[in-house]
Every structure is written in structure tokens, then in C-alpha cells.
Write a protein that holds these residues in place. Structure first.
Motif, short mmCIF file in Angstrom:
data_model
loop_
_atom_site.label_atom_id
_atom_site.label_comp_id
_atom_site.label_asym_id
_atom_site.label_seq_id
_atom_site.Cartn_x
_atom_site.Cartn_y
_atom_site.Cartn_z
N LYS A 16 -7.76 -0.12 -2.20
CA LYS A 16 -6.72 0.43 -1.34
C LYS A 16 -7.24 1.63 -0.56
CE LYS A 16 -2.71 -1.21 -3.90
NZ LYS A 16 -1.42 -0.86 -4.50
N GLU A 17 -8.07 2.41 -1.17
CA GLU A 17 -8.67 3.55 -0.48
C GLU A 17 -9.64 3.07 0.61
OE1 GLU A 17 -7.79 6.92 -1.08
OE2 GLU A 17 -6.20 5.83 -2.11
N ARG A 18 -10.43 2.06 0.30
CA ARG A 18 -11.35 1.50 1.30
C ARG A 18 -10.57 0.88 2.45
NH1 ARG A 18 -13.61 -0.52 -3.39
NH2 ARG A 18 -13.04 -2.64 -2.78
N PHE A 19 -9.46 0.25 2.11
CA PHE A 19 -8.58 -0.36 3.11
C PHE A 19 -8.06 0.73 4.06
CE2 PHE A 19 -4.66 -1.96 4.86
CZ PHE A 19 -4.84 -3.32 4.98
N LYS A 20 -7.63 1.84 3.51
CA LYS A 20 -7.14 2.96 4.33
C LYS A 20 -8.23 3.47 5.25
CE LYS A 20 -3.75 4.68 1.02
NZ LYS A 20 -3.36 5.82 0.18
N ALA A 21 -9.44 3.59 4.74
CA ALA A 21 -10.56 4.05 5.57
C ALA A 21 -10.78 3.11 6.74
CB ALA A 21 -11.83 4.16 4.73
N GLU A 22 -10.75 1.83 6.46
CA GLU A 22 -10.93 0.83 7.52
C GLU A 22 -9.84 0.98 8.58
OE1 GLU A 22 -11.15 -4.06 7.92
OE2 GLU A 22 -11.14 -3.13 5.94
N TYR A 24 -7.92 3.66 9.25
CA TYR A 24 -8.05 4.94 9.98
C TYR A 24 -9.19 4.88 10.99
CZ TYR A 24 -5.10 6.73 6.16
OH TYR A 24 -4.10 6.93 5.25
N GLN A 25 -10.30 4.28 10.59
CA GLN A 25 -11.44 4.16 11.50
C GLN A 25 -11.08 3.28 12.70
OE1 GLN A 25 -14.65 2.65 9.10
NE2 GLN A 25 -14.78 4.52 7.89
N LEU A 26 -10.40 2.20 12.43
CA LEU A 26 -9.99 1.31 13.51
C LEU A 26 -9.07 2.04 14.49
CD1 LEU A 26 -9.96 -1.50 14.81
CD2 LEU A 26 -8.10 -2.10 13.23
N ASN A 27 -8.11 2.79 13.97
CA ASN A 27 -7.20 3.55 14.84
C ASN A 27 -7.97 4.53 15.72
OD1 ASN A 27 -4.57 2.61 14.57
ND2 ASN A 27 -4.30 3.68 12.64
N ALA A 65 -4.82 -6.34 17.65
CA ALA A 65 -4.34 -7.45 16.83
C ALA A 65 -4.84 -7.31 15.39
CB ALA A 65 -4.79 -8.78 17.43
N TYR A 66 -6.08 -6.90 15.24
CA TYR A 66 -6.66 -6.67 13.91
C TYR A 66 -5.88 -5.57 13.19
CZ TYR A 66 -10.34 -5.49 10.50
OH TYR A 66 -11.05 -5.22 9.36
N ARG A 67 -5.54 -4.51 13.92
CA ARG A 67 -4.74 -3.43 13.33
C ARG A 67 -3.38 -3.96 12.87
NH1 ARG A 67 -3.39 1.43 17.09
NH2 ARG A 67 -2.29 -0.26 18.12
N ASP A 68 -2.77 -4.82 13.67
CA ASP A 68 -1.48 -5.41 13.28
C ASP A 68 -1.61 -6.19 11.98
OD1 ASP A 68 -0.38 -4.37 15.61
OD2 ASP A 68 -0.42 -6.29 16.69
N GLU A 72 0.24 -5.46 8.36
CA GLU A 72 1.00 -6.47 7.61
C GLU A 72 0.48 -6.60 6.18
OE1 GLU A 72 3.99 -9.13 6.88
OE2 GLU A 72 3.72 -7.86 8.63
N ARG A 73 -0.84 -6.62 6.04
CA ARG A 73 -1.43 -6.68 4.69
C ARG A 73 -1.04 -5.46 3.87
NH1 ARG A 73 -7.48 -6.92 4.05
NH2 ARG A 73 -6.83 -6.77 1.86
N ALA A 74 -1.03 -4.29 4.52
CA ALA A 74 -0.68 -3.07 3.80
C ALA A 74 0.72 -3.17 3.22
CB ALA A 74 -0.80 -1.86 4.73
N LYS A 75 1.64 -3.74 3.98
CA LYS A 75 3.01 -3.93 3.48
C LYS A 75 3.01 -4.85 2.26
CE LYS A 75 5.17 -3.42 7.99
NZ LYS A 75 5.81 -4.15 9.10
N ILE A 76 2.29 -5.94 2.38
CA ILE A 76 2.25 -6.94 1.31
C ILE A 76 1.61 -6.38 0.04
CG2 ILE A 76 1.21 -9.14 0.61
CD1 ILE A 76 1.53 -9.97 3.62
N GLU A 77 0.56 -5.57 0.22
CA GLU A 77 -0.21 -5.05 -0.91
C GLU A 77 0.22 -3.65 -1.33
OE1 GLU A 77 -4.33 -6.03 -0.96
OE2 GLU A 77 -4.08 -7.57 0.54
N ASN A 78 1.33 -3.19 -0.75
CA ASN A 78 1.88 -1.85 -1.09
C ASN A 78 0.85 -0.74 -0.91
OD1 ASN A 78 4.50 -2.79 -1.86
ND2 ASN A 78 3.54 -3.63 -3.69
N ILE A 79 0.26 -0.72 0.27
CA ILE A 79 -0.69 0.34 0.62
C ILE A 79 -0.02 1.26 1.63
CG2 ILE A 79 -2.93 0.87 1.63
CD1 ILE A 79 -3.82 -1.98 0.73
N ASP A 80 0.12 2.51 1.29
CA ASP A 80 0.72 3.47 2.20
C ASP A 80 -0.31 3.94 3.19
OD1 ASP A 80 3.26 3.46 0.99
OD2 ASP A 80 2.57 4.87 -0.54
N LEU A 81 -0.06 3.63 4.46
CA LEU A 81 -0.96 4.06 5.50
C LEU A 81 -0.42 5.33 6.13
CD1 LEU A 81 -1.65 0.59 7.16
CD2 LEU A 81 -3.13 1.83 5.59
#
Length: 81
Positions: A16-22, A24-27, A65-68, A72-81
Motif C-alpha cells: 500500500k505504501e509502494r502504491f501510494k508512491a506510484e 504520487y509520482q504519477l500525479n 487514464a492510468y491515474r484513474d 479505482e484500485r485504491a478504493k477497492i483495496e482501501n488505500i487512502d491516497l
């Protein structure tokens, strides 16, 4: 958040932390490309791009589109962005 502030997240054992990094970097990269495209259109870039505006804009569309998808994955996996 700048890119160097994501290093610790990227190196985490927690996906989840790696996901957040990805995310934030994309944004950050999306914002940079958006800014570049504005200057490209205005003719105020301080360099001459080799790529056409259209190609760079297409890249932006796919990045958004990748950010979108990540959102969506963050919602499904309960990751707070």
C-alpha cells in the motif's frame, strides 16, 4: 509532494505504501507534462521538443487514464491516497 519524498514509500515492504508512491509520482509527472503542454501551445518553452504536441498530449491522456485506474484500485483495496 516532490519525487524525492516518495523514496521511503517506494522502498517499503507494504504494498500500500509502494502504491501510494506510484500514485504520487504519477500525479507529479502529470502536472509537469500539463505545464509543459501549456507552454508548448503558448510557444514559451525554453527548448524545442523533438516530439509533436499531439504525441505528448496523447501521453498525458494515457497517464491520466492510468491515474484513474490507480484511484479505482485504491478504493477497492482501501488505500487512502
Amino acid at each position: 509532494m516532490n519525487l524525492k519524498n516518495t523514496i521511503e514509500l517506494m522502498l517499503s515492504n507494504d504494498f500500500k505504501e509502494r502504491f501510494k508512491a506510484e500514485y504520487y509520482q504519477l500525479n507529479k509527472r502529470i502536472a509537469g507534462l500539463q505545464g509543459m503542454l501549456i507552454k508548448y501551445r503558448q510557444g514559451t518553452l525554453d527548448f524545442v521538443p523533438n516530439c509533436s504536441y499531439d504525441l505528448l498530449h496523447t501521453q498525458l491522456v494515457y497517464m491520466e487514464a492510468y491515474r484513474d485506474i490507480l484511484e479505482e484500485r485504491a478504493k477497492i483495496e482501501n488505500i487512502d491516497l
